[in-house]
Design a protein around this motif. Structure first.
Motif, PDB file in Angstrom:
ATOM      1  N   ASP A  59       1.002  -1.270  -0.013  1.00  0.00           N
ATOM      2  CA  ASP A  59       0.063  -0.023  -0.003  1.00  0.00           C
ATOM      3  C   ASP A  59       0.622   1.255  -0.034  1.00  0.00           C
ATOM      4  O   ASP A  59       2.126   1.096   0.616  1.00  0.00           O
ATOM      5  CB  ASP A  59      -0.911   0.197   1.147  1.00  0.00           C
ATOM      6  N   HIS A  60       0.271   2.329  -0.743  1.00  0.00           N
ATOM      7  CA  HIS A  60       0.989   3.518  -0.624  1.00  0.00           C
ATOM      8  C   HIS A  60      -0.003   4.702  -0.439  1.00  0.00           C
ATOM      9  O   HIS A  60      -1.147   4.690  -0.766  1.00  0.00           O
ATOM     10  CB  HIS A  60       1.497   3.745  -2.035  1.00  0.00           C
ATOM     11  N   VAL A  61       0.758   5.867   0.239  1.00  0.00           N
ATOM     12  CA  VAL A  61      -0.384   6.935   0.273  1.00  0.00           C
ATOM     13  C   VAL A  61       0.732   8.259  -0.308  1.00  0.00           C
ATOM     14  O   VAL A  61       1.900   8.138  -0.052  1.00  0.00           O
ATOM     15  CB  VAL A  61      -0.752   7.306   1.723  1.00  0.00           C
ATOM     16  N   LEU A  62      -0.112   9.005  -0.866  1.00  0.00           N
ATOM     17  CA  LEU A  62       0.568  10.311  -1.547  1.00  0.00           C
ATOM     18  C   LEU A  62       0.086  11.337  -0.646  1.00  0.00           C
ATOM     19  O   LEU A  62      -1.109  11.732  -0.389  1.00  0.00           O
ATOM     20  CB  LEU A  62       0.050  10.634  -2.920  1.00  0.00           C
ATOM     21  N   VAL A  63       1.056  12.056  -0.144  1.00  0.00           N
ATOM     22  CA  VAL A  63       0.861  13.167   0.667  1.00  0.00           C
ATOM     23  C   VAL A  63       1.658  14.428  -0.002  1.00  0.00           C
ATOM     24  O   VAL A  63       2.523  14.183  -1.081  1.00  0.00           O
ATOM     25  CB  VAL A  63       1.468  13.227   1.943  1.00  0.00           C
ATOM     26  N   ARG A  64       1.093  15.591   0.305  1.00  0.00           N
ATOM     27  CA  ARG A  64       1.840  16.768  -0.159  1.00  0.00           C
ATOM     28  C   ARG A  64       3.313  16.803   0.292  1.00  0.00           C
ATOM     29  O   ARG A  64       3.666  16.513   1.565  1.00  0.00           O
ATOM     30  CB  ARG A  64       1.022  18.263   0.237  1.00  0.00           C
ATOM     31  N   ALA A  65       4.419  17.466  -0.512  1.00  0.00           N
ATOM     32  CA  ALA A  65       5.502  17.254  -0.128  1.00  0.00           C
ATOM     33  C   ALA A  65       5.798  18.112   1.066  1.00  0.00           C
ATOM     34  O   ALA A  65       6.820  17.751   1.752  1.00  0.00           O
ATOM     35  CB  ALA A  65       6.605  17.818  -1.446  1.00  0.00           C
ATOM     36  N   ALA A  66       5.048  19.160   1.338  1.00  0.00           N
ATOM     37  CA  ALA A  66       5.263  20.061   2.629  1.00  0.00           C
ATOM     38  C   ALA A  66       5.057  19.425   3.766  1.00  0.00           C
ATOM     39  O   ALA A  66       5.514  19.628   4.925  1.00  0.00           O
ATOM     40  CB  ALA A  66       4.663  21.192   2.474  1.00  0.00           C
ATOM     41  N   GLN A  67       4.282  18.393   3.829  1.00  0.00           N
ATOM     42  CA  GLN A  67       3.742  17.718   4.703  1.00  0.00           C
ATOM     43  C   GLN A  67       4.502  16.105   4.899  1.00  0.00           C
ATOM     44  O   GLN A  67       4.040  15.317   5.796  1.00  0.00           O
ATOM     45  CB  GLN A  67       2.342  17.375   4.976  1.00  0.00           C
ATOM     46  N   ALA A  68       5.400  15.794   4.224  1.00  0.00           N
ATOM     47  CA  ALA A  68       5.736  14.396   3.925  1.00  0.00           C
ATOM     48  C   ALA A  68       6.456  13.999   5.206  1.00  0.00           C
ATOM     49  O   ALA A  68       6.382  12.900   5.745  1.00  0.00           O
ATOM     50  CB  ALA A  68       6.659  14.179   2.679  1.00  0.00           C
ATOM     51  N   ASP A  69       7.500  14.877   5.787  1.00  0.00           N
ATOM     52  CA  ASP A  69       8.200  14.367   6.990  1.00  0.00           C
ATOM     53  C   ASP A  69       6.988  14.089   8.125  1.00  0.00           C
ATOM     54  O   ASP A  69       7.491  13.073   8.842  1.00  0.00           O
ATOM     55  CB  ASP A  69       9.143  15.320   7.238  1.00  0.00           C
ATOM     56  N   LEU A  70       6.288  15.291   8.328  1.00  0.00           N
ATOM     57  CA  LEU A  70       5.319  15.010   9.283  1.00  0.00           C
ATOM     58  C   LEU A  70       4.366  13.671   9.199  1.00  0.00           C
ATOM     59  O   LEU A  70       4.288  13.158  10.083  1.00  0.00           O
ATOM     60  CB  LEU A  70       4.310  16.210   9.419  1.00  0.00           C
ATOM     61  N   ALA A  71       4.066  13.340   8.038  1.00  0.00           N
ATOM     62  CA  ALA A  71       3.307  12.158   7.673  1.00  0.00           C
ATOM     63  C   ALA A  71       4.042  11.035   8.198  1.00  0.00           C
ATOM     64  O   ALA A  71       3.453  10.124   8.696  1.00  0.00           O
ATOM     65  CB  ALA A  71       2.858  11.980   6.296  1.00  0.00           C
TER      66      ALA A  71
END
Length: 136
Positions: free
Chosen positions: A110-122
């Motif tokens: 499984d994969h999720v796509l998140v905005r680059a600006a929030q990737a580290d927090l994710a």
């Protein structure tokens, strides 16, 4: 399970910046992009997810829309088909941290796509960290 007792879902952040693009229903890429990609063919549209760099090879004249600046978080597999609630857990953690996402699934991963600006927090919250307190 309490917030503090969350398990580490072992998220892995792909360094590539991805683009999500929409194409006419009859469009198909002449060749698939190198690296991670997803091609979704539906009755109303075609969606291609690939690196921003790889997207450049396709003629943008027929492209209907594009969203740049996504990052992919992958969960180590194989995830069993019988597993219940995994994506619900992912969605809950990201929602608590105010992180919008979209999901994609492979056969065992499984994969999720998140905005680059929030990737580290994710990655932090998916690893079991507490989400930051919402700003008022």
């Amino acid at each position: 399970m309490s917030e503090a007792g969350r398990l580490d879902l072992r998220p892995e952040l792909d360094p590539a910046h991805l683009a999500v693009s929409r194409w006419p229903v009859d469009w198909r890429p002449p060749t698939l992009p190198v690296g991670f990609c997803a091609l979704v063919v539906d009755v109303d549209e075609v969606t291609l997810v690939c690196s921003e760099e790889q997207l450049e090879q396709y003629d943008g004249a027929t492209r209907q829309a594009v969203e740049f600046g996504w990052r992919r978080v992958t969960f180590a597999g194989p995830l069993p088909w019988e597993q219940v609630g995994f994506l619900a857990d992912v969605a809950g953690r990201l929602a608590n941290a105010q992180i919008p996402f979209t999901s994609l699934s492979g056969f065992t991963t499984d994969h999720v796509l998140v905005r680059a600006a929030q990737a580290d927090l994710a990655v932090e919250v998916l690893s079991g960290a507490e989400p930051p307190e919402p700003r008022s």
